[in-house]
Design an enzyme around this catalytic site. Structure first.
Site, mmCIF file in Angstrom:
data_model
loop_
_atom_site.group_PDB
_atom_site.id
_atom_site.type_symbol
_atom_site.label_atom_id
_atom_site.label_comp_id
_atom_site.label_asym_id
_atom_site.label_seq_id
_atom_site.Cartn_x
_atom_site.Cartn_y
_atom_site.Cartn_z
ATOM 1 N N ARG A 1 0.809 -1.228 0.000
ATOM 2 C CA ARG A 1 0.000 0.000 0.000
ATOM 3 C C ARG A 1 0.843 1.281 0.000
ATOM 4 O O ARG A 1 1.909 1.311 0.617
ATOM 5 C CB ARG A 1 -0.915 0.005 1.236
ATOM 6 C CG ARG A 1 -2.008 -1.042 1.139
ATOM 7 C CD ARG A 1 -2.743 -1.254 2.426
ATOM 8 N NE ARG A 1 -3.854 -2.194 2.243
ATOM 9 C CZ ARG A 1 -3.719 -3.529 2.232
ATOM 10 N NH1 ARG A 1 -2.538 -4.090 2.419
ATOM 11 N NH2 ARG A 1 -4.759 -4.307 2.011
ATOM 12 N N HIS B 1 -0.841 -2.483 -4.654
ATOM 13 C CA HIS B 1 -0.307 -3.378 -5.691
ATOM 14 C C HIS B 1 -0.333 -2.781 -7.104
ATOM 15 O O HIS B 1 -0.735 -3.444 -8.071
ATOM 16 C CB HIS B 1 -1.064 -4.705 -5.684
ATOM 17 C CG HIS B 1 -0.879 -5.513 -4.432
ATOM 18 N ND1 HIS B 1 0.247 -5.444 -3.655
ATOM 19 C CD2 HIS B 1 -1.685 -6.429 -3.822
ATOM 20 C CE1 HIS B 1 0.137 -6.274 -2.628
ATOM 21 N NE2 HIS B 1 -1.022 -6.878 -2.688
ATOM 22 N N HIS C 1 2.786 -12.595 -6.366
ATOM 23 C CA HIS C 1 1.653 -12.736 -5.448
ATOM 24 C C HIS C 1 0.987 -14.115 -5.532
ATOM 25 O O HIS C 1 -0.243 -14.212 -5.626
ATOM 26 C CB HIS C 1 0.645 -11.620 -5.732
ATOM 27 C CG HIS C 1 -0.142 -11.193 -4.539
ATOM 28 N ND1 HIS C 1 -1.047 -12.013 -3.903
ATOM 29 C CD2 HIS C 1 -0.155 -10.033 -3.839
ATOM 30 C CE1 HIS C 1 -1.594 -11.371 -2.887
ATOM 31 N NE2 HIS C 1 -1.058 -10.170 -2.825
ATOM 32 N N ASP D 1 -1.196 -10.168 8.091
ATOM 33 C CA ASP D 1 -1.168 -9.416 6.839
ATOM 34 C C ASP D 1 -0.182 -8.272 7.058
ATOM 35 O O ASP D 1 -0.547 -7.097 7.038
ATOM 36 C CB ASP D 1 -2.578 -8.903 6.507
ATOM 37 C CG ASP D 1 -2.662 -8.376 5.073
ATOM 38 O OD1 ASP D 1 -1.629 -8.386 4.384
ATOM 39 O OD2 ASP D 1 -3.756 -7.963 4.662
ATOM 40 N N GLU E 1 5.319 -12.618 0.160
ATOM 41 C CA GLU E 1 5.669 -11.643 -0.878
ATOM 42 C C GLU E 1 6.916 -10.881 -0.462
ATOM 43 O O GLU E 1 6.874 -10.068 0.470
ATOM 44 C CB GLU E 1 4.527 -10.640 -1.064
ATOM 45 C CG GLU E 1 3.185 -11.252 -1.328
ATOM 46 C CD GLU E 1 2.044 -10.348 -0.866
ATOM 47 O OE1 GLU E 1 2.043 -9.151 -1.201
ATOM 48 O OE2 GLU E 1 1.170 -10.835 -0.140
HETATM 49 C C1 BGC Z 1 -2.158 -7.705 1.022
HETATM 50 C C2 BGC Z 1 -3.557 -7.924 1.507
HETATM 51 C C3 BGC Z 1 -4.475 -7.918 0.345
HETATM 52 C C4 BGC Z 1 -4.025 -8.989 -0.614
HETATM 53 C C5 BGC Z 1 -4.865 -9.065 -1.843
HETATM 54 C C6 BGC Z 1 -1.813 -8.794 0.068
HETATM 55 O O1 BGC Z 1 -0.557 -8.602 -0.442
HETATM 56 O O2 BGC Z 1 -1.248 -7.680 2.071
HETATM 57 O O3 BGC Z 1 -3.935 -6.929 2.427
HETATM 58 O O4 BGC Z 1 -5.783 -8.131 0.737
HETATM 59 O O5 BGC Z 1 -2.726 -8.748 -1.002
HETATM 60 O O6 BGC Z 1 -5.066 -7.849 -2.399
#
Ligand code: BGC
Length: 393
Positions: free
Chosen positions: A122, A147, A221, A293, A358
């Site tokens: 983010r 992302h 991802h 997360d 990730e």
């Molecule tokens: C993030 C999550 C998100 C997910 C899918 C992850 O990399 O940390 O918060 O919901 O990606 O978007």
């Protein structure tokens, strides 16, 4: 004279004999080499996969080694659509979440198997400032950018170049991102090279250059379920993360700017710990993440590529080890999977049926002066490598 002739004659016979022996030897070597090559051969095959709603053609590549590992990667989003590895009984099964058709990938989904860019994780309010100029990014996570934005690298068509050499197969993907695409400055040329090896590892090499100062944080991802059974949650997997510190976040999962010691918290994975043990703990950070997360601050940041994290499923015996040269790793326990997206063979992906590891820089780095920089300048080469290595124990 006669003696001399006899000598020459004798010498020639001897040389001929030696030459024959040597030739036979090298023929044997060649044969041996061919057999080894065949035994170690890693293959790569290209097929047409489909056409996007916008009419773009998509290809899919299958990389296979001799140890039962098979990876499918498509040119749409550089997405790993399938990843099969053996369990402890030697049975190869699917371990990565995915769909069984292109159309489903083009609909909104939480980045299943995708390449993420330009910025993994983010960026607060989708804003940052470079050399006094403020940039506003496309936002897609409340008021934040996540992302790379709604039309990030995960939705772009990459061009592909395949190569096979003995015991490795490589797929080199290329994407040119235009200046101000999704709000990011600079005309950016990106290469991501996937390499499948015979030790059941998959290397992901990221390279990029820009013509204007910009920020960059690329990642992969994939959601893993090492049990091979996607109806089962990942809660019994043991996780290890080589990190003494964590990047704590606010309710919008934006870093507070401080780092947190993991000692005596649910975030201490320095020794292997089952995910389910503390995932429901009464802990402020667990509450904010709805589970795990978070980005961990990896140890040994000056050591180049080193062990970062692992996941182990005791039932299948599959172990996934992640090595990287990156400073951080986001461990996401699939908290937002909600049973709405279709599995390949019926059913839906339920809460916490996949986990992500990730490798990346810390979230919101462009706005955090104390975090390692994610700025890329013209003339610099962005180059970073992550390895996903599978084995059994
Ligand atoms: C993030 C999550 C998100 C997910 C899918 C992850 O990399 O940390 O918060 O919901 O990606 O978007």
């Amino acid at each position: 004279m006669n003696v001399l002739k006899r000598c020459i004659y004798g010498f020639s016979i001897l040389s001929l004999a030696l030459l024959t022996i040597e030739c036979k030897g090298s023929q044997k070597d060649e044969k041996q080499e061919n057999t080894t090559q065949k035994k170690n051969n890693v293959s790569i095959e290209k097929k047409e996969y489909g056409t996007t709603p916008a009419g773009q053609k998509v290809d899919i590549y299958t990389l296979k080694n001799q140890k039962g590992m098979e990876v499918n990667i498509m040119t749409y989003g550089g997405i790993i659509t399938s990843l099969k590895v053996p369990n402890k009984a030697g049975v190869s099964e699917e371990v990565a979440i995915g769909f069984n058709n292109l159309e489903q990938y083009t609909k909104p989904n939480p980045y299943f198997g995708a390449l993420i860019g330009r910025f993994g994780n983010r960026i607060a309010k989708g804003k940052f400032t470079l050399d006094g100029k403020e940039y506003q990014l496309a936002t897609n996570n409340g008021k934040n950018a996540l992302h790379g934005g709604p039309e990030g690298f995960h939705r772009r068509i990459w061009t592909a170049e395949e190569a096979k050499g003995g015991d490795v197969a490589t797929l080199k993907l290329k994407y040119i991102s235009k200046d101000m695409e999704e709000g990011y400055p600079g005309h950016l040329t990106v290469f991501v090279t996937y390499t499948l090896k015979n030790d059941n590892s998959l290397d992901v090499l990221y390279e990029a250059t820009t013509d204007k100062k910009t920020v960059l944080n690329l990642t992969q991802h994939s959601y893993f379920n090492l049990s091979g059974d996607f109806s089962k949650p990942i809660l019994n997997d043991e996780i290890t993360i080589d990190a003494d510190k964590l990047v704590p976040v606010d309710a919008d999962l934006i870093p507070t700017g401080k780092l947190m010691d993991v000692t005596n918290t649910p975030f201490d994975f320095r020794k292997p710990k089952v995910i389910g043990k503390d995932i429901e703990a009464k802990d402020d950070q667990i509450k904010k993440g709805l589970g795990y997360d978070h980005c961990w601050v990896l140890n040994n940041q000056d050591k180049g590529e080193r062990f970062a994290a692992s996941a182990y499923n005791p039932t299948s015996g599959r172990l996934l080890e992640v090595f990287t040269d990156q400073p951080g790793i986001q461990f996401y326990s699939g908290n937002f999977l909600d049973g709405t997206l279709p599995m390949r063979n019926g059913g839906t992906y339920a809460h916490r049926t996949g986990l992500c590891l990730e490798t990346q820089h810390y979230p919101d780095s462009p706005n955090q002066k104390d975090f390692p920089t994610t700025v890329l300048n013209p003339g610099e080469n962005y180059k970073t490598k992550t390895t996903f290595k599978f084995s059994v124990k």
